[in-house]
Every structure is written in structure tokens, then in C-alpha cells.
Design an enzyme around this catalytic site. Structure first.
Site, PDB file in Angstrom:
ATOM      1  N   HIS A  32       0.835  -1.193   0.000  1.00 39.67           N
ATOM      2  CA  HIS A  32       0.000   0.000   0.000  1.00 39.67           C
ATOM      3  C   HIS A  32       0.879   1.257   0.000  1.00 39.67           C
ATOM      4  CE1 HIS A  32      -3.899  -1.926   1.761  1.00 39.67           C
ATOM      5  NE2 HIS A  32      -3.376  -2.652   0.779  1.00 39.67           N
TER       6      HIS A  32
ATOM      7  N   GLU B 137       0.923   3.844   1.945  1.00 36.81           N
ATOM      8  CA  GLU B 137       1.452   4.219   3.255  1.00 36.81           C
ATOM      9  C   GLU B 137       2.676   3.386   3.625  1.00 36.81           C
ATOM     10  OE1 GLU B 137      -3.141   4.423   3.675  1.00 36.81           O
ATOM     11  OE2 GLU B 137      -1.668   3.306   2.510  1.00 36.81           O
TER      12      GLU B 137
ATOM     13  N   CYS C 159      -6.121   1.862   5.827  1.00 37.29           N
ATOM     14  CA  CYS C 159      -6.800   0.629   6.219  1.00 37.29           C
ATOM     15  C   CYS C 159      -6.245   0.182   7.581  1.00 37.29           C
ATOM     16  CB  CYS C 159      -6.587  -0.448   5.161  1.00 37.29           C
ATOM     17  SG  CYS C 159      -4.896  -1.119   5.135  1.00 37.29           S
TER      18      CYS C 159
ATOM     19  N   CYS D 153      -2.439  -0.668   7.468  1.00 40.91           N
ATOM     20  CA  CYS D 153      -1.584   0.522   7.394  1.00 40.91           C
ATOM     21  C   CYS D 153      -1.638   1.308   8.697  1.00 40.91           C
ATOM     22  CB  CYS D 153      -1.994   1.396   6.219  1.00 40.91           C
ATOM     23  SG  CYS D 153      -1.610   0.630   4.622  1.00 40.91           S
TER      24      CYS D 153
END
Length: 147
Positions: free
Chosen positions: A56, A58, A86, A89
């Protein structure tokens, strides 16, 4: 003209990362990590390219910022991200101990804000809604093309 060290300026940098994800047919989410008005980490979604569900935006930005600093903790840093993190993360962000997280659009289905108690580090300030509409439009257009 935008103040070069404003939240809006850094969120626009996160949107540049989201555009890179979009060019790679990835979910268009981008992130930057800032320390003392300097971007020290950038990332965008790479889950398709890396065939890795953890890639992801992040996580990519955390890795880049940690490498830049030579440290695992990102105290005094701010994350700007185009979509609410999410739970995965948010957990990584909690471990990294950022001072502040600024995100554009809420993720009503999978956003970390849906969980109580909070997954974020208790000292991290969370701010939502900066450039929310732009993020929502970008995501809706991406998923509309997928259907």
C-alpha cells in the site's frame, strides 16, 4: 499561489503519487511523509505490480522515510495520504509513531476509523477531509472503468 509548506501543498504531492499509481493501473492512492517541511518518503499503491497485498502507499512511504532517516520511528513526521488508511496501514503507522496523519477521503468500508478503540498510536493526531472531493472523484472514476 499555494504556500509551499502548507497541508494543501503536501497533499497535492500525495496526489502526484496517486497519479503514478493510476498510470500503473493500481488503485490510485498516494502518500508522502514530511519532516520539518521536507518530503522524506513517497509512496503509491503497488499491490498489482509487486503481487503483494501489503504494498500500500502508506507502507511504501514508511519504508522510504525510514530508509531516509536510518530509523524505524518517524516521530515529528506527518503523513499525507489521499485515502483513509486501512487497519493494516494504521497498525504500521502506529508502530512508526508519526505525529500526525492527514488524509483526504474516508474509506467507509475498510478505513481504520471504523474500528474502536482506535488502531492509531494514541499520540498521533488524525485529520480528515483535505481535498476529499478530488480523492473521491479519482477513486470512483478508477473503479467505474473496472466494472
Amino acid at each position: 499561489m499555494i504556500n509551499p509548506f502548507s497541508d494543501e501543498y503536501f497533499m497535492k504531492e500525495a496526489f502526484k503519487e496517486a497519479e503514478l499509481a493510476l498510470e500503473k493501473d493500481e488503485v490510485p492512492v498516494g502518500a508522502v511523509i514530511v519532516l520539518k517541511n521536507q518530503i522524506i518518503g513517497r509512496g503509491h499503491n503497488l499491490t498489482q505490480q509487486f503481487n503483494d497485498v501489503t504494498a500500500h502507499a502508506e507502507v511504501q512511504a514508511i519504508t522510504a522515510a525510514s530508509e531516509f532517516l536510518g530509523a524505524k520511528y518517524l516521530k515529528e513526521c506527518v503523513l499525507y495520504v489521499t485515502l483513509e488508511p486501512c487497519p493494516m496501514c494504521a497498525g504500521a503507522l502506529a508502530w512508526s509513531q508519526l505525529d500526525r496523519i492527514v488524509f483526504a477521503a474516508h474509506d467507509d468500508k475498510r478505513g481504520a476509523g471504523n474500528f474502536k478503540p482506535s488502531i492509531y498510536h494514541p499520540k498521533t493526531k488524525i485529520e480528515a477531509g483535505l481535498m476529499q472531493l478530488q480523492s473521491e472523484v479519482m477513486l470512483k472514476e478508477f473503479f467505474a472503468k473496472k466494472r
